[in-house]
Design an enzyme around this catalytic site. Structure first.
Site, PDB file in Angstrom:
ATOM      1  N   GLU A   1       0.812  -1.208   0.000  1.00 22.23           N
ATOM      2  CA  GLU A   1       0.000   0.000   0.000  1.00 22.23           C
ATOM      3  C   GLU A   1       0.856   1.273   0.000  1.00 22.23           C
ATOM      4  OE1 GLU A   1      -3.094   0.346  -0.308  1.00 22.23           O
ATOM      5  OE2 GLU A   1      -3.599   2.327   0.481  1.00 22.23           O
ATOM      6  N   ASP A   2       1.870   1.318   0.840  1.00 19.90           N
ATOM      7  CA  ASP A   2       2.541   2.594   1.112  1.00 19.90           C
ATOM      8  C   ASP A   2       3.967   2.713   0.586  1.00 19.90           C
ATOM      9  OD1 ASP A   2       0.303   3.460   2.406  1.00 19.90           O
ATOM     10  OD2 ASP A   2       0.994   2.902   4.403  1.00 19.90           O
TER      11      ASP A   2
END
Ligand code: MN
Length: 730
Positions: free
Chosen positions: A80-81
């Site tokens: 995700e990041d």
């Protein structure tokens, strides 16, 4: 404050404490990988980002999950990041770990803020259903728990939003998994942001009384333990707790009570070796404390359908303080837990061979939940089995639940019938699929529509799984096939009119039709027919309204004619053109004897012809009487004479009807009622019943004229089981 390395060491220590075969080198590699990928990212509280995955892994380790779960926890925000990918994680740490991380990432993408209240339960179910690996849910819960613990650094708006989500979604899920401690912590943390004042009120009251409560529970525990020892009940485990702030808060506010007035602040559990001991313990408890009426439940004698067994009772302790006690054997505890795991495995469709390896850890997890309220836990799991449903997303992130096996067709019709009817294609997770594609949990479904779409085809009825889609498709066929429907509707309507004795072509005017349509939404008779054709309106209702119009019309005509006649009478008298006899004018003759033919009993309004009898004057027949047929009249032209109805008809005329019916109870009563409401005088009524179940009524009645007779006949036709009515003739 501990350094990051110290915290990592603490994690390893926790893992070693329950899992000697843990793959610590791989776990270390996952930690290093996450740390280097998150790099210089910071959290809002000013700590390096890696502290978050590290803390999540710590929570997961405290739940005693396996090495893959720990690795996935450390890596859970990487896809995700950071610039990390699924493929990269799969290559380094295996497909299972990558799948779990991917699952957690997908759950993160659900947009909860658009959820309506009624979507929440769907959402909870879906979280389970789409996480084919339950570890995904557990890690997601751990993730949320850590985020809630560190929520004080967020904006008030985000605090409230996350607290709401947690209360609505994550706490109930934790509850279902038997993670009671996690559930309580999530609820308490959420309450802090959802109602800071209420939270403060409860926690400060609890803090103030903590010493007192602890002492109370210790005393109770001591009393019970001592008594059990006296009774020589072996190996008994007794423990008590104060319920957590949120549950007290709920009771205080829903029942409008102060904390001192809240009933049931304390709960105890006693685990023993044997069933006999369970009842012995119950006896001891009831001996020591006064039981509360109606709160004892024996799930040992009567186990729940899911095999759950336990004794439950609530008693009044010292100073009148009530508390609950649950009593069961260690075996029952284990069996109850095992039963749930078995159920769970079955529902998840796990292959028989590796069940134990895959789910042994779930059982361990469950066995650790000694504080869990087993009854609630099992109950809620049972309620939530949902292998007959599938949960999919709209492109906007809303969830739709459909029956298992549902296809894009079901999805399209669940959005709107117009979407289904104009569907030309479907995409699932960005790819074109066939209309018969079977949807899976978590699929993102997008329907492509076109204004020039041809509409559903017949085989869609077979492909669609939901009754909603099928009925909407059926509806489309009904509406689209207008011509067919109009024809069918018209036929049904006319049949209904015929049944009422009304002829559409001769008795119904356009004006009547307009009057009938006026209060409806149908703009034309065709619209009405179409509606009748597809079942949106009933032919009987339409025909009934027409009959009212016809009746009103003939009544109006009769009274108009009556008025005109009186008017004419006044104006024309004296010299009567030709004197009539019994209301009959015989052409060229006056004062001649007139009688009405018995064979056809004409009434005013009938077309008539006169026959000069030998010695009895003129006999008046209906022109449609076989005795007055063209043929007869031609054969004896000298004796047939023109007759017509005069203006001074008598009040009533006698005529005969033959009514053929299917015989049934109360038939005679219904016929008499029809005659009476039609205001027909009855001169005679004879019935002939046949051996094959028919009844033929021969009626001789008195009516004013033909219009009156028509009304009577319509009334008779309207009686159920009346088959045919004829005027007697010939
Ligand atoms: Mn996270």
């Amino acid at each position: 404050m501990a350094t990051i390395e110290e915290r990592y060491q603490h994690l390893e220590k926790t893992i070693r404490g329950y899992n000697i075969s843990a793959d610590l080198s791989q776990i270390r590699a996952a930690f290093d990988y996450a740390q280097s990928h998150h790099g210089a990212q910071m959290r809002r509280d000013g700590t390096p980002y890696i502290t978050h995955p590290l803390n999540v892994a710590q929570i997961v380790a405290e739940l005693r999950l396996d090495s893959e779960s720990i690795m996935a926890s450390l890596l859970h925000d990487c896809i995700e990041d950071t610039d990390s990918t699924y493929e990269d994680i799969a290559k380094r740490f295996g497909v299972t770990v990558a799948d779990i991380v991917d699952g957690v990432t997908k759950l993160t993408h659900i947009n909860y803020t658009t959820m309506e209240e009624e979507q929440m339960e769907n959402l909870r179910k879906m979280l389970f259903a789409m996480s084919r690996d339950i570890r995904v849910v557990l890690i997601k819960i751990a993730d949320r728990l850590h985020n809630m613990r560190t929520m004080e650094y967020q904006t008030p708006e985000k605090q409230r939003k996350k607290a709401f989500e947690t209360m609505e979604i994550y706490a109930p899920i934790a509850h279902r998994l038997g993670m009671q401690k996690v559930k309580w912590e999530l609820e308490d943390l959420s309450l802090r942001y959802l109602d800071p004042v209420g939270y403060e009120e409860v926690t400060s009251a609890l803090a103030k009384k903590n010493r007192e409560y602890q002492a109370f529970m210790d005393r109770i525990q001591d009393v019970i333990v001592e008594k059990l020892g006296e009774m020589q009940i072996e190996n008994a485990m007794v423990y008590g707790r104060v319920k957590h702030p949120y549950s007290i808060y709920r009771k205080m506010f829903s029942q409008d009570k102060t904390i001192d007035e809240v009933y049931d602040l304390f709960a105890f559990r006693v685990l023993v070796n044997t069933v006999a001991d369970c009842y012995n313990v119950l006896g001891v408890i009831h001996d020591l404390y006064k039981p509360v009426l109606g709160r004892f439940k024996d799930y040992i004698a009567t186990p729940k359908p899911n095999m759950y067994q336990s004794l439950h009772t609530t008693v009044i302790g010292e100073e009148g303080i009530p508390f609950e006690v649950q009593i069961r054997t260690y075996d029952m505890h284990a069996i109850a837990e095992y039963g749930v795991a078995a159920h769970w495995k079955y529902k998840q469709g796990i292959k028989q061979d590796d069940k134990e390896a895959t789910y042994g850890w779930i059982r361990r997890l469950l066995e650790n939940q000694v504080d869990a309220d087993a009854e609630d836990f099992i109950h809620s799991l049972k309620v939530d089995m949902f292998d007959d449903e599938v949960f999919v997303f709209t492109p906007r992130g809303d969830i739709t639940n459909l029956p298992a096996g549902a296809t894009p067709i079901d999805f399209a019709y669940s959005v709107h019938s117009a979407v289904g009817n104009s569907m030309v294609g479907a995409k699932v997770n960005g790819r074109m699929v066939g209309f018969d594609y079977v949807l899976h949990n978590g699929d993102i479904v997008e329907i492509q529509t076109s204004k020039s779409a041809k509409g559903p085809s017949r085989d869609w009825m077979q492909i669609a799984k939901s009754s909603e889609a099928r009925s909407k498709i059926r509806q489309w066929f009904k509406k689209e096939r207008r011509d067919e429907n109009i024809a069918n509707g018209r036929a049904a309507f006319e049949a209904e009119l015929k049944h009422l004795g009304i002829s559409l072509s001769t008795m119904v005017t356009q004006e009547m039709i307009n009057r009938m349509l006026k209060p409806t939404n149908f703009r034309s008779l065709d619209d009405l027919y179409a509606a009748i054709g597809y079942g949106g309106y009933t032919a009987a209702k339409a025909a009934h309204r027409i009959r009212e119009e016809v009746t009103a019309q003939s009544r109006a005509e009769r009274s108009a004619a009556e008025a005109a006649r009186k008017e004419a009478k006044k104006a024309l008298s004296p010299p009567p053109r030709t004197k009539s006899e019994k209301g009959i004018i015989v052409e060229g003759l006056s004062n001649c004897l007139v009688k009405f033919a018995k064979c056809c009993t004409p009434v005013p309004g009938d077309d008539i012809a006169g026959f000069i009898t030998r010695g009895y004057g003129v006999s008046v027949h209906r022109k449609d009487c076989p005795n007055a047929s063209e043929e007869n009249r031609k054969r004896d032209p000298g004796r047939w004479i023109k007759v017509s109805w005069g203006e001074d008809t008598r009040e009533s005329y006698t005529t005969s009807l033959e009514v053929v019916c299917k015989d049934r109870n109360n038939l005679l009563m219904d016929i008499s009622a029809a005659l009476s409401t039609g205001k027909a005088g009855v001169a005679s009524l004879k019935v002939h019943t046949t051996t094959d179940g028919f009844a033929i009524f021969y009626l001789t009645i008195q009516v004013t004229d033909k219009a009156h007779l028509d009304i009577i006949m319509a009334k008779l036709r309207n009686i159920s089981s009346v088959i045919k009515i004829t005027r007697t003739a010939g």
